[in-house]
Design an enzyme around this catalytic site. Sequence first.
Site, short mmCIF file in Angstrom:
data_model
loop_
_atom_site.label_atom_id
_atom_site.label_comp_id
_atom_site.label_asym_id
_atom_site.label_seq_id
_atom_site.Cartn_x
_atom_site.Cartn_y
_atom_site.Cartn_z
N TYR A 192 0.93 -1.20 0.00
CA TYR A 192 -0.05 -0.02 -0.03
C TYR A 192 0.89 1.10 -0.07
CZ TYR A 192 -3.07 3.41 1.90
OH TYR A 192 -3.83 4.76 2.32
N LYS A 196 0.96 4.63 -2.49
CA LYS A 196 0.62 5.80 -2.33
C LYS A 196 2.11 6.83 -2.46
CE LYS A 196 -3.47 5.57 -0.86
NZ LYS A 196 -4.64 6.48 -1.78
#
Length: 312
Positions: A192, A196
Site C-alpha cells: 500500500y 501511495k
Amino acid sequence: MFPWASTTFNPAEDIPDLSGKVIFVTGGNTGLGKQYILEVCRHHPAQVWLAARNLEKARAAVAEIQSQVPGAPIEILEIDLSSLSSVSKAAREFQQRCDRLDILMLNAGIIMAPLGKTQDGYEVHFGTNYVGHALLTKLLLPTIEKTIAGQESPDARILAVTSSGYQVAPKEGIVFESVRMTCADWWNMSRYGQSKLALILWTRQLAKRYPNIKCASIHPGVVDTELGIPRGVELSYFSTFLRWASLTLLRYVSLEEGVKGQLWATATKDLQSGEYYIPIGKVETLKAEWKDDALSNKLWDWTEEELKPHSG
C-alpha cells in the site's frame, strides 16, 4: 478539529462559489469521496461526476446527497480502476458527455487487500491506487487543458488523495521489478505504501510538466471509512485488529473533519503545485532520497511507457 492542523478551514464559509465548475471524483460513492461531493455541491458547481465501480452504491450515494442538497447536479460514471480498459471506457464516456473539467479529485483507493494482481497484471494496490489514476489523468488532461485555454488566470486542479502510509514503502521508494508481482513476501502495508508514494512522486512531476494546472497530493488523516474492505472479501482477525487500532489508538477523525484537506486544496488560493499536504494545508517534506527528482522522473518515464498501449 485535527490537533496538529496548521490552518483552520470552514467549508461552509471558505469554499467559494463554484458556479460553472465541473468536478470529477473517483470513489465518490462512499467515505471521503461521498463527503467531498456533498460539501462541494453546497457551493453550486455546474456538474459533479461521481465515478465508482459499484453503481448501486453510487445511486444510493446520489440519493442521500440530494436529500441534503436538493437538485445537486451529480452524474454517475462507472469505473474500475483495477482495469485499464474500464478506465479508458470511463474517460471516453465522460468526454462524449462533457467538454469541460476544472477539478479532478483522485480519491478512490484500497488498503489491506489480499494478495493479487489487477486485470492488467499489476500488484493490486499499485495498479488500483496508482496506475489506474495515472491513466485516467492522462486521458482527461486534454479536456482540462481545453477548459483553461485562453483564461487569464487559469485555475484547474488535479488533486490526489494519498496517505502518510507512504512512509512504509520499501526503502528504495519504488521497486519497479515488484509492480508486476504479488509481493507475497512483503508486509501488506508496504505494498500500500509503495502505491501511495508513487502518487506523491507522480503528482510532483505532473505539476512540473503541466505548470498551468495546480497539482497536489493530500493526506486526509486517519479517517473511519470503508477503505480496505475489497469487494467480496471478509476482514481477517488481523485486519480487523488493525482497523480497530487505527481508529482507537491513532488520531481518528470523522469524515466531516477528514475531508477538509481535500476541500481546502479545492478552494484555497495558496495551493503550491507539486507539494504533498497533511491536515490541514501543511506542506510535508519527503526524505531526501524520495524527494530527489531522479526517482520521480524514473517513475514518470516508466508510467508513460506502461500507459502507451492504453492512451492512443
